[in-house]
Design an enzyme around this catalytic site. Sequence first.
Site, PDB file in Angstrom:
ATOM      1  N   SER A  47       0.823  -1.209   0.000  1.00  0.00           N
ATOM      2  CA  SER A  47       0.000   0.000   0.000  1.00  0.00           C
ATOM      3  C   SER A  47       0.856   1.257   0.000  1.00  0.00           C
ATOM      4  O   SER A  47       0.345   2.359  -0.219  1.00  0.00           O
ATOM      5  CB  SER A  47      -0.952   0.003   1.203  1.00  0.00           C
ATOM      6  OG  SER A  47      -0.239   0.047   2.420  1.00  0.00           O
ATOM      7  N   HIS A  48       2.166   1.101   0.231  1.00  0.00           N
ATOM      8  CA  HIS A  48       3.097   2.223   0.196  1.00  0.00           C
ATOM      9  C   HIS A  48       4.136   2.061  -0.913  1.00  0.00           C
ATOM     10  O   HIS A  48       5.141   2.767  -0.931  1.00  0.00           O
ATOM     11  CB  HIS A  48       3.805   2.373   1.541  1.00  0.00           C
ATOM     12  CG  HIS A  48       2.894   2.799   2.646  1.00  0.00           C
ATOM     13  ND1 HIS A  48       2.500   4.100   2.824  1.00  0.00           N
ATOM     14  CD2 HIS A  48       2.271   2.081   3.611  1.00  0.00           C
ATOM     15  CE1 HIS A  48       1.693   4.182   3.868  1.00  0.00           C
ATOM     16  NE2 HIS A  48       1.527   2.969   4.363  1.00  0.00           N
ATOM     17  N   PHE A 121       2.857  11.450   1.309  1.00  0.00           N
ATOM     18  CA  PHE A 121       2.112  10.394   0.622  1.00  0.00           C
ATOM     19  C   PHE A 121       2.516   9.012   1.114  1.00  0.00           C
ATOM     20  O   PHE A 121       1.971   8.013   0.652  1.00  0.00           O
ATOM     21  CB  PHE A 121       2.352  10.466  -0.897  1.00  0.00           C
ATOM     22  CG  PHE A 121       3.720   9.985  -1.301  1.00  0.00           C
ATOM     23  CD1 PHE A 121       3.926   8.662  -1.662  1.00  0.00           C
ATOM     24  CD2 PHE A 121       4.793  10.837  -1.282  1.00  0.00           C
ATOM     25  CE1 PHE A 121       5.190   8.210  -1.994  1.00  0.00           C
ATOM     26  CE2 PHE A 121       6.058  10.392  -1.630  1.00  0.00           C
ATOM     27  CZ  PHE A 121       6.261   9.067  -1.986  1.00  0.00           C
ATOM     28  N   ASP A 178       6.373   1.486  12.627  1.00  0.00           N
ATOM     29  CA  ASP A 178       5.644   2.605  12.028  1.00  0.00           C
ATOM     30  C   ASP A 178       4.176   2.223  12.066  1.00  0.00           C
ATOM     31  O   ASP A 178       3.767   1.265  11.418  1.00  0.00           O
ATOM     32  CB  ASP A 178       6.125   2.817  10.586  1.00  0.00           C
ATOM     33  CG  ASP A 178       5.447   4.002   9.904  1.00  0.00           C
ATOM     34  OD1 ASP A 178       4.471   4.543  10.454  1.00  0.00           O
ATOM     35  OD2 ASP A 178       5.895   4.375   8.813  1.00  0.00           O
ATOM     36  N   ALA A 180       0.041   3.627  12.034  1.00  0.00           N
ATOM     37  CA  ALA A 180      -0.970   4.671  11.948  1.00  0.00           C
ATOM     38  C   ALA A 180      -1.792   4.634  13.224  1.00  0.00           C
ATOM     39  O   ALA A 180      -2.001   3.572  13.815  1.00  0.00           O
ATOM     40  CB  ALA A 180      -1.864   4.446  10.729  1.00  0.00           C
ATOM     41  N   GLU A 188      -4.548   1.041   2.451  1.00  0.00           N
ATOM     42  CA  GLU A 188      -4.996  -0.347   2.539  1.00  0.00           C
ATOM     43  C   GLU A 188      -6.485  -0.447   2.207  1.00  0.00           C
ATOM     44  O   GLU A 188      -6.919  -1.383   1.517  1.00  0.00           O
ATOM     45  CB  GLU A 188      -4.723  -0.895   3.936  1.00  0.00           C
ATOM     46  CG  GLU A 188      -4.888  -2.396   4.062  1.00  0.00           C
ATOM     47  CD  GLU A 188      -3.891  -3.172   3.214  1.00  0.00           C
ATOM     48  OE1 GLU A 188      -4.318  -4.176   2.600  1.00  0.00           O
ATOM     49  OE2 GLU A 188      -2.721  -2.780   3.137  1.00  0.00           O
ATOM     50  N   LYS A 230      -7.620   5.036  23.117  1.00  0.00           N
ATOM     51  CA  LYS A 230      -6.161   5.110  23.205  1.00  0.00           C
ATOM     52  C   LYS A 230      -5.562   5.617  21.885  1.00  0.00           C
ATOM     53  O   LYS A 230      -4.727   6.524  21.865  1.00  0.00           O
ATOM     54  CB  LYS A 230      -5.585   3.736  23.568  1.00  0.00           C
ATOM     55  CG  LYS A 230      -6.010   3.252  24.943  1.00  0.00           C
ATOM     56  CD  LYS A 230      -5.433   1.886  25.261  1.00  0.00           C
ATOM     57  CE  LYS A 230      -5.889   1.413  26.634  1.00  0.00           C
ATOM     58  NZ  LYS A 230      -5.351   0.070  26.993  1.00  0.00           N
ATOM     59  N   ARG A 304       6.947 -11.728  17.226  1.00  0.00           N
ATOM     60  CA  ARG A 304       7.644 -11.113  16.103  1.00  0.00           C
ATOM     61  C   ARG A 304       7.967  -9.672  16.433  1.00  0.00           C
ATOM     62  O   ARG A 304       7.115  -8.906  16.854  1.00  0.00           O
ATOM     63  CB  ARG A 304       6.763 -11.192  14.846  1.00  0.00           C
ATOM     64  CG  ARG A 304       7.349 -10.515  13.623  1.00  0.00           C
ATOM     65  CD  ARG A 304       6.468 -10.730  12.411  1.00  0.00           C
ATOM     66  NE  ARG A 304       5.097 -10.255  12.602  1.00  0.00           N
ATOM     67  CZ  ARG A 304       4.707  -8.991  12.428  1.00  0.00           C
ATOM     68  NH1 ARG A 304       5.585  -8.079  12.059  1.00  0.00           N
ATOM     69  NH2 ARG A 304       3.449  -8.649  12.619  1.00  0.00           N
TER      70      ARG A 304
END
Length: 337
Positions: A47-48, A121, A178, A180, A188, A230, A304
Amino acid sequence: MTAMTRMTLDEVRALSEMVLARQGLAPEHVAAVTETIVAGERDGCTSHGIYRLLVCAHSIRNGKVVRDAIPIACDTAPALVRIDARGGYAQHAFNLSRPVLAAKARRHGIAALAITNCVHFSALWPEVEALASDGLVALACTPSHAWVAPAGGTAPLFGTNPIAFGWPRPEGLPFVFDLATSAVARGEIELHRREGRPIPLGWGLDPGGQPTTDAAEALAGAMLTFGGHKGSALAAMVELIAGPLIGDLTSRESLARDGGAKASPIGGELIIAIDPAGFLGPNVAEHLARAEALFEGIAAQGARLPSQRRYEARARSLIEGVLVSQALLDDIKALLG
């Protein structure tokens, strides 16, 4: 089944450079933006990745990007630096100011960079990973467009408002995350819309304020924060410290300036860099080793590390290249026509 095409990273880079140059972007911006797009595709963040070329082209064609912007830096204080991107993409402004930020952090132990009047972007992890590779701890955040409702609300007010963090490691690649503050990146949801797939409940509301699994309805209505109140509180924090604190726009102000063009957000980005040696002096190696014990404790439980999946995708794509949707590739190549 979606048809896919395998591309080498050099082919991804060449395609990005051709598309951005065709849009009239100045060479230094082409190079900086391309490396961010290649990084997204390389690390499995589709998506990036090159999907963002469609976003860039739309923003440029609608006059929302200054194609040949020359950033102007201002040394505002011993541990602060400010750079006005002058309506250009954030990547070029960051590349210019990164050495100054790193030098100030090493001199004073901690330093902050305000990138103002820039177009966003992409994700923020390329910036913090670069600084962590320089041996610095890094934190970055930026508002976006008002796409996200606050917890308990139904109308867009916040941006997706990402927060990124980087930590240098003595051996190997940095620890980076990172995220959002929205439940998911807007890109997405857009990919789900393009592919005709439903989105999970909890990602967005329709224009009437009701939960929806329809990607188009969520894009027309409001996205949701992660973790309820939150995520909403963190989103508000980003609005403040990367908006009014550095003299730039909130997400609602950015969307108003967009004027319905549906282009990329414009505003500010705050980056904080910390030199571990500034706090720890000669004991820096000892305490960085303690951090490694923390990472080992995470991995020992089968958990992970946040950056692990990206790095695994990077190792594969450097050898095998990447798979790209042929439909997406056709849309991107149409920009060259």
